[in-house]
Motif scaffolding. Structure first.
Motif, PDB file in Angstrom:
ATOM      1  N   VAL A  25      -3.051  -5.008  -8.789  1.00  0.00           N
ATOM      2  CA  VAL A  25      -2.063  -4.395  -7.610  1.00  0.00           C
ATOM      3  C   VAL A  25      -1.813  -4.956  -5.823  1.00  0.00           C
ATOM      4  O   VAL A  25      -3.117  -4.754  -5.327  1.00  0.00           O
ATOM      5  CB  VAL A  25      -1.933  -2.214  -7.723  1.00  0.00           C
ATOM      6  N   LEU A  26      -0.720  -5.685  -5.962  1.00  0.00           N
ATOM      7  CA  LEU A  26      -0.887  -6.834  -4.781  1.00  0.00           C
ATOM      8  C   LEU A  26       0.350  -6.231  -4.113  1.00  0.00           C
ATOM      9  O   LEU A  26       0.249  -6.115  -2.825  1.00  0.00           O
ATOM     10  CB  LEU A  26      -0.926  -7.505  -5.537  1.00  0.00           C
ATOM     11  N   ARG A  27       1.249  -5.915  -4.715  1.00  0.00           N
ATOM     12  CA  ARG A  27       2.342  -5.881  -3.903  1.00  0.00           C
ATOM     13  C   ARG A  27       3.395  -4.050  -5.066  1.00  0.00           C
ATOM     14  O   ARG A  27       2.864  -4.077  -5.610  1.00  0.00           O
ATOM     15  CB  ARG A  27       2.860  -6.441  -3.718  1.00  0.00           C
ATOM     16  N   PRO A  28       4.443  -3.497  -4.199  1.00  0.00           N
ATOM     17  CA  PRO A  28       4.679  -2.737  -5.326  1.00  0.00           C
ATOM     18  C   PRO A  28       5.341  -3.075  -5.996  1.00  0.00           C
ATOM     19  O   PRO A  28       5.470  -2.623  -7.461  1.00  0.00           O
ATOM     20  CB  PRO A  28       6.482  -2.007  -4.596  1.00  0.00           C
ATOM     21  N   ALA A  29       5.337  -4.120  -6.448  1.00  0.00           N
ATOM     22  CA  ALA A  29       6.428  -4.748  -7.929  1.00  0.00           C
ATOM     23  C   ALA A  29       5.119  -4.719  -8.838  1.00  0.00           C
ATOM     24  O   ALA A  29       5.679  -5.195  -9.196  1.00  0.00           O
ATOM     25  CB  ALA A  29       6.558  -5.865  -7.939  1.00  0.00           C
ATOM     26  N   SER A  30       3.961  -5.317  -8.145  1.00  0.00           N
ATOM     27  CA  SER A  30       3.205  -5.420  -9.061  1.00  0.00           C
ATOM     28  C   SER A  30       3.135  -3.682 -10.028  1.00  0.00           C
ATOM     29  O   SER A  30       2.842  -3.498 -11.102  1.00  0.00           O
ATOM     30  CB  SER A  30       0.967  -5.376  -8.554  1.00  0.00           C
ATOM     31  N   VAL A  31       3.309  -2.636  -9.357  1.00  0.00           N
ATOM     32  CA  VAL A  31       3.163  -0.691  -9.854  1.00  0.00           C
ATOM     33  C   VAL A  31       4.356  -1.744 -11.253  1.00  0.00           C
ATOM     34  O   VAL A  31       3.965  -0.703 -11.984  1.00  0.00           O
ATOM     35  CB  VAL A  31       3.111  -0.485  -8.544  1.00  0.00           C
ATOM     36  N   ILE A  32       5.380  -1.934 -10.672  1.00  0.00           N
ATOM     37  CA  ILE A  32       6.182  -1.709 -11.266  1.00  0.00           C
ATOM     38  C   ILE A  32       5.803  -2.433 -13.168  1.00  0.00           C
ATOM     39  O   ILE A  32       6.177  -2.220 -13.996  1.00  0.00           O
ATOM     40  CB  ILE A  32       7.415  -1.878 -10.850  1.00  0.00           C
ATOM     41  N   LYS A  33       6.155  -3.844 -12.672  1.00  0.00           N
ATOM     42  CA  LYS A  33       5.409  -4.862 -14.127  1.00  0.00           C
ATOM     43  C   LYS A  33       4.654  -3.644 -14.759  1.00  0.00           C
ATOM     44  O   LYS A  33       4.473  -3.440 -15.919  1.00  0.00           O
ATOM     45  CB  LYS A  33       4.788  -5.935 -13.394  1.00  0.00           C
ATOM     46  N   ILE A  49      13.340   3.483 -13.437  1.00  0.00           N
ATOM     47  CA  ILE A  49      13.562   3.273 -12.370  1.00  0.00           C
ATOM     48  C   ILE A  49      13.081   3.850 -11.578  1.00  0.00           C
ATOM     49  O   ILE A  49      14.637   3.381 -11.320  1.00  0.00           O
ATOM     50  CB  ILE A  49      12.373   2.189 -12.637  1.00  0.00           C
ATOM     51  N   TRP A  50      12.536   4.480 -10.577  1.00  0.00           N
ATOM     52  CA  TRP A  50      12.784   5.166  -9.096  1.00  0.00           C
ATOM     53  C   TRP A  50      12.534   4.332  -7.681  1.00  0.00           C
ATOM     54  O   TRP A  50      10.804   4.196  -8.198  1.00  0.00           O
ATOM     55  CB  TRP A  50      13.207   6.288  -8.773  1.00  0.00           C
ATOM     56  N   THR A  51      12.534   3.853  -7.029  1.00  0.00           N
ATOM     57  CA  THR A  51      11.570   3.031  -5.924  1.00  0.00           C
ATOM     58  C   THR A  51      13.007   3.053  -4.896  1.00  0.00           C
ATOM     59  O   THR A  51      13.888   4.385  -4.553  1.00  0.00           O
ATOM     60  CB  THR A  51      11.995   1.559  -5.141  1.00  0.00           C
ATOM     61  N   GLU A  52      11.799   3.840  -3.597  1.00  0.00           N
ATOM     62  CA  GLU A  52      12.093   4.362  -2.098  1.00  0.00           C
ATOM     63  C   GLU A  52      11.796   3.120  -1.097  1.00  0.00           C
ATOM     64  O   GLU A  52      10.344   3.189  -1.055  1.00  0.00           O
ATOM     65  CB  GLU A  52      11.810   5.432  -2.409  1.00  0.00           C
ATOM     66  N   HIS A  53      12.550   2.304  -0.364  1.00  0.00           N
ATOM     67  CA  HIS A  53      11.472   2.319   0.729  1.00  0.00           C
ATOM     68  C   HIS A  53      10.941   1.017  -0.007  1.00  0.00           C
ATOM     69  O   HIS A  53       9.742   0.568   0.397  1.00  0.00           O
ATOM     70  CB  HIS A  53      10.680   2.546   1.862  1.00  0.00           C
ATOM     71  N   GLY A  54      11.641   0.303  -0.852  1.00  0.00           N
ATOM     72  CA  GLY A  54      10.914  -1.259  -0.845  1.00  0.00           C
ATOM     73  C   GLY A  54       9.647  -0.514  -2.109  1.00  0.00           C
ATOM     74  O   GLY A  54       9.314  -1.721  -2.535  1.00  0.00           O
ATOM     75  N   GLY A  55       9.567   0.995  -2.429  1.00  0.00           N
ATOM     76  CA  GLY A  55       8.356   1.078  -3.339  1.00  0.00           C
ATOM     77  C   GLY A  55       7.068   2.066  -3.114  1.00  0.00           C
ATOM     78  O   GLY A  55       6.534   1.500  -3.185  1.00  0.00           O
ATOM     79  N   LYS A  56       7.783   1.097  -1.347  1.00  0.00           N
ATOM     80  CA  LYS A  56       6.358   1.206  -0.635  1.00  0.00           C
ATOM     81  C   LYS A  56       5.821   2.860  -0.520  1.00  0.00           C
ATOM     82  O   LYS A  56       4.486   3.732  -0.368  1.00  0.00           O
ATOM     83  CB  LYS A  56       5.767   1.289   0.995  1.00  0.00           C
ATOM     84  N   SER A  57       6.972   3.757  -0.261  1.00  0.00           N
ATOM     85  CA  SER A  57       6.878   5.141  -0.186  1.00  0.00           C
ATOM     86  C   SER A  57       6.473   5.397  -1.917  1.00  0.00           C
ATOM     87  O   SER A  57       6.211   7.005  -2.047  1.00  0.00           O
ATOM     88  CB  SER A  57       8.050   5.885   0.892  1.00  0.00           C
ATOM     89  N   LEU A  58       7.774   5.385  -2.328  1.00  0.00           N
ATOM     90  CA  LEU A  58       7.692   6.253  -4.083  1.00  0.00           C
ATOM     91  C   LEU A  58       7.953   4.952  -4.991  1.00  0.00           C
ATOM     92  O   LEU A  58       8.770   4.373  -4.623  1.00  0.00           O
ATOM     93  CB  LEU A  58       8.931   7.064  -4.011  1.00  0.00           C
ATOM     94  N   ILE A  59       7.713   5.360  -5.746  1.00  0.00           N
ATOM     95  CA  ILE A  59       8.106   4.315  -7.373  1.00  0.00           C
ATOM     96  C   ILE A  59       7.659   5.012  -8.315  1.00  0.00           C
ATOM     97  O   ILE A  59       6.732   6.323  -8.618  1.00  0.00           O
ATOM     98  CB  ILE A  59       7.162   2.838  -7.600  1.00  0.00           C
ATOM     99  N   GLN A  60       8.575   5.566  -9.229  1.00  0.00           N
ATOM    100  CA  GLN A  60       8.690   6.406 -10.605  1.00  0.00           C
ATOM    101  C   GLN A  60       9.003   5.260 -12.006  1.00  0.00           C
ATOM    102  O   GLN A  60       9.866   5.192 -11.506  1.00  0.00           O
ATOM    103  CB  GLN A  60       9.361   8.007  -9.991  1.00  0.00           C
ATOM    104  N   LEU A 165       1.974  -6.434   3.042  1.00  0.00           N
ATOM    105  CA  LEU A 165       3.581  -5.642   2.599  1.00  0.00           C
ATOM    106  C   LEU A 165       4.568  -6.439   3.746  1.00  0.00           C
ATOM    107  O   LEU A 165       4.005  -6.443   4.477  1.00  0.00           O
ATOM    108  CB  LEU A 165       3.361  -4.358   2.531  1.00  0.00           C
ATOM    109  N   ARG A 166       5.271  -6.634   2.899  1.00  0.00           N
ATOM    110  CA  ARG A 166       6.742  -7.077   3.431  1.00  0.00           C
ATOM    111  C   ARG A 166       7.588  -6.380   3.998  1.00  0.00           C
ATOM    112  O   ARG A 166       7.424  -5.075   4.036  1.00  0.00           O
ATOM    113  CB  ARG A 166       7.602  -8.378   3.040  1.00  0.00           C
ATOM    114  N   SER A 167       8.846  -6.585   4.903  1.00  0.00           N
ATOM    115  CA  SER A 167      10.060  -5.596   4.797  1.00  0.00           C
ATOM    116  C   SER A 167      10.022  -4.965   3.140  1.00  0.00           C
ATOM    117  O   SER A 167      10.343  -5.667   2.760  1.00  0.00           O
ATOM    118  CB  SER A 167      11.088  -6.184   5.191  1.00  0.00           C
ATOM    119  N   ASP A 168      10.873  -3.155   3.811  1.00  0.00           N
ATOM    120  CA  ASP A 168      11.006  -2.954   2.292  1.00  0.00           C
ATOM    121  C   ASP A 168      12.373  -3.468   1.811  1.00  0.00           C
ATOM    122  O   ASP A 168      12.697  -3.990   0.503  1.00  0.00           O
ATOM    123  CB  ASP A 168      11.956  -1.434   3.010  1.00  0.00           C
ATOM    124  N   ALA A 169      13.015  -4.278   2.058  1.00  0.00           N
ATOM    125  CA  ALA A 169      14.174  -6.130   1.374  1.00  0.00           C
ATOM    126  C   ALA A 169      14.085  -6.281   0.797  1.00  0.00           C
ATOM    127  O   ALA A 169      13.519  -6.861  -0.554  1.00  0.00           O
ATOM    128  CB  ALA A 169      15.237  -6.151   2.959  1.00  0.00           C
TER     129      ALA A 169
END
Ligand code: ADP
Ligand code: MG
Length: 564
Positions: A25-33, A49-60, A165-169
């Protein structure tokens, strides 16, 4: 014992040791993967897949797959707990995306995680709450068939990683990229992607070409060239974008192996080589190619993310792929430059070594031996850097306005050497084929005392029954083919009663000497950039440990001198 209620088992130590070690797990994208792959492995038809704030606050991630029993719902958060493999042999016949049994454990260790899951045969599902590695609650729950995983506040308690982590964007962009890598190879599944409540993608089941077009509204079916082929080493199907329709400056091309997104410099540069004369400037080809290879001819156990793979017949595959791409483009009635068709794909000599080189191999993407069939040199530009690779070994490189001439081999030796001089722990990579050596009892005894410090250096050595050394893992980034030579050198170090005081630098020297991959290299822009930044961070970026020159600054003065 596995029962109907328990599919998941914790892998035995012997298997764990052979799985590429490293962070999942390096960043939110790793969780999505990871969660997306789990849903696909669970045969889900709908994946949302639901994400909020670039996945930093939520990934479902919600799926309607096979779900888990109450027992498995708790077990799945254990480290190395998987229903997908049992033994090392299973790695040779892998049809699932996952096999390491580490994703859920790793995610649950660095975030707040909730799991809802139910199998079709159960009337009640299971709800598990985990927070930063601790189990908070397990209870029966009413829920839909399938699995939902909710990941909140990723890295919240790890300020350093949170800060990396980088910006939400930016994180959002990475999330989307990871999402696409799941969606392309599975056009038969229904995907949805939300960010901050907005539905960004709704992808109902369809054909591959329709899926591609759904994701690329700028393209039409006429812009795509189908490619299909069967060769002794692989089958391939997919689509190429017509050169004149290729979006300018496009960077990402999609190569999949057994429906897994991969990066493979050798194959990708092969395709690029065909396109290069047909594309303006630095525009990169855009394609979606799906290779199928028997699982026993590919090793995905190279890095935790499994995007780097080792292929048994990579050179043959490259030659065949080049000619298939060439043929497909030629048949698309496109106006071709003179000579383009006449130029045959380079014939490649039979592989010199593959059988002797175990597929465990290097886990760092820094350098790939190219061996043969290197593309003709041409200048590559990548953010702050332009470069030209000559003879598969020497770089002419422009970085921040300075031009350099670099011997890649010497640079790599220097980098490895300095990494291994430091007392900081080096991460190991498991060898798929451990190396054995007989030992005399006194040497065995000395080696046994030495295994701990060696472990910190990334060497996992076992002294078996006081008469045999078994090398299970070598430092990440070291060519796997170097394992036998390195074991010899380690044994040489323990021949005397006392360890030499400078054993660390001796070992670093051997690692650099044997562990650097041999030229010729095939280098992507990213690899060159990594190489250069790592080299620049070395205490001596000018000479290799054996005293060879690594680089020359090509000032005007230096060039004038050269030309007299
Ligand atoms: P791996 O995928 O490598 O086995 P993971 O940590 O990702 O490891 O998952 C552990 C186990 O949990 C899987 O082997 C699988 O049995 C179970 N599991 C995870 N996600 C799901 C899901 N979405 N549906 C059903 N089972 C799942
Ligand atoms: Mg998994």
């Amino acid at each position: 014992m596995t029962t109907a209620e328990q599919r998941i088992q914790v892998l035995p130590e012997s298997v764990i040791n052979q799985i590429a070690a490293g962070e999942v797990v390096l960043r939110p994208a790793s969780v999505i993967k990871e969660l997306g792959e789990n849903a696909l492995d669970a045969e889900a038809h709908h994946i949302t897949i639901w994400t909020e704030h670039g996945g930093k606050s939520l990934i479902q991630v919600t799926d309607d797959g096979i779900g888990m029993s109450p027992l498995d719902a708790e077990l799945c958060f254990e480290r190395h707990a998987t229903s997908k493999i049992r033994s090392v042999q299973d790695l040779q016949a892998l049809y699932t995306k996952g096999f390491r049994g580490e994703a859920l454990a790793s995610i649950a260790a660095v975030a707040e995680v909730e799991l809802f899951t139910r199998r079709p045969q159960d009337s009640l599902g299971t709800h598990v709450v985990m927070a930063f590695g601790q189990k908070v609650r397990v209870e029966p729950v009413r829920c839909a068939v399938g699995t939902t995983l909710i990941v909140r506040r990723l890295f919240q308690r790890l300020p350093v990683r949170r800060k990396s982590l980088r910006s939400d964007a930016t994180e959002h962009r990475h999330n989307l990229e990871e999402f696409l890598r799941l969606a392309y190879p599975h056009p038969d599944r229904h995907f949805r992607f939300y960010h901050n409540q907005a539905l960004l993608y709704e992808l109902p089941p369809t054909s591959l070409v329709e899926r591609i077009l759904a994701l690329h509204p700028e393209l039409s079916a006429h812009d795509l060239v189908p490619l299909e082929g069967e060769t002794p080493f692989f089958t391939v199907q997919g689509y190429l974008t017509l050169p004149e329709k290729t979006p300018a400056g496009h960077r990402e091309a999609y190569l999949f192996l057994n429906r897994r997104y991969i990066r493979h410099a050798l194959l990708q540069q092969g395709v690029w080589q065909v396109y290069r004369p047909l594309l303006p400037g630095q525009t990169r080809p855009l394609y979606w190619l799906f290779l199928e290879v028997p699982p026993n001819q590919v090793d995905v156990n190279v890095t935790p993310s499994k995007t780097e793979v080792r292929l048994l017949h990579e050179l043959e595959m490259r030659t065949l792929l080049i000619s298939l791409v060439r043929k497909a483009l030629a048949q698309s009635r496109l106006v071709l430059p003179v000579d383009w068709l006449a130029k045959p794909a380079k014939v490649i000599e039979p592989l010199p070594t593959p059988a002797t080189e175990p597929p465990g191999a290097s886990s760092r993407p820094s350098i790939q031996p190219g061996r043969a069939a290197l593309p003709l040199p041409s200048v590559e530009t990548h953010s702050r850097l332009s470069y030209l690779l000559l003879h598969g070994r020497y770089l002419v490189l422009e970085w921040d306005g300075e031009a350099w001439l670099v011997d890649v081999r010497a640079a790599h030796e220097r980098i490895l050497y300095e990494q291994h001089l430091k007392p900081t722990p080096v991460s190991p990579q498991g060898l798929l084929f451990p190396v054995h050596a007989p030992l005399s009892p006194p040497v065995a005894a000395r080696l046994a005392e030495f295994t701990e410090p060696l472990r910190a250096q990334g060497f996992h050595l076992e002294v078996r029954e006081g008469k045999e050394a078994v090398l299970h893992a070598i430092p990440a980034g070291v060519a796997a083919g170097a394992a036998p030579a390195l074991l010899d050198q380690i044994l040489a170090l323990v021949q005397d009663a006392e360890l030499p005081p400078d054993w660390r630098s001796q070992l670093a020297w051997h690692v650099a000497r044997y562990g650097s991959p041999r030229p010729p290299y095939a280098l992507s822009a990213q690899m060159v950039e990594n190489l250069w930044t790592e080299l620049s961070a070395c205490s001596d970026p000018t000479y290799s440990p054996s005293g060879r020159r690594i680089r020359y600054l090509l000032t005007e003065e230096a060039l004038e001198k050269l030309f007299g």
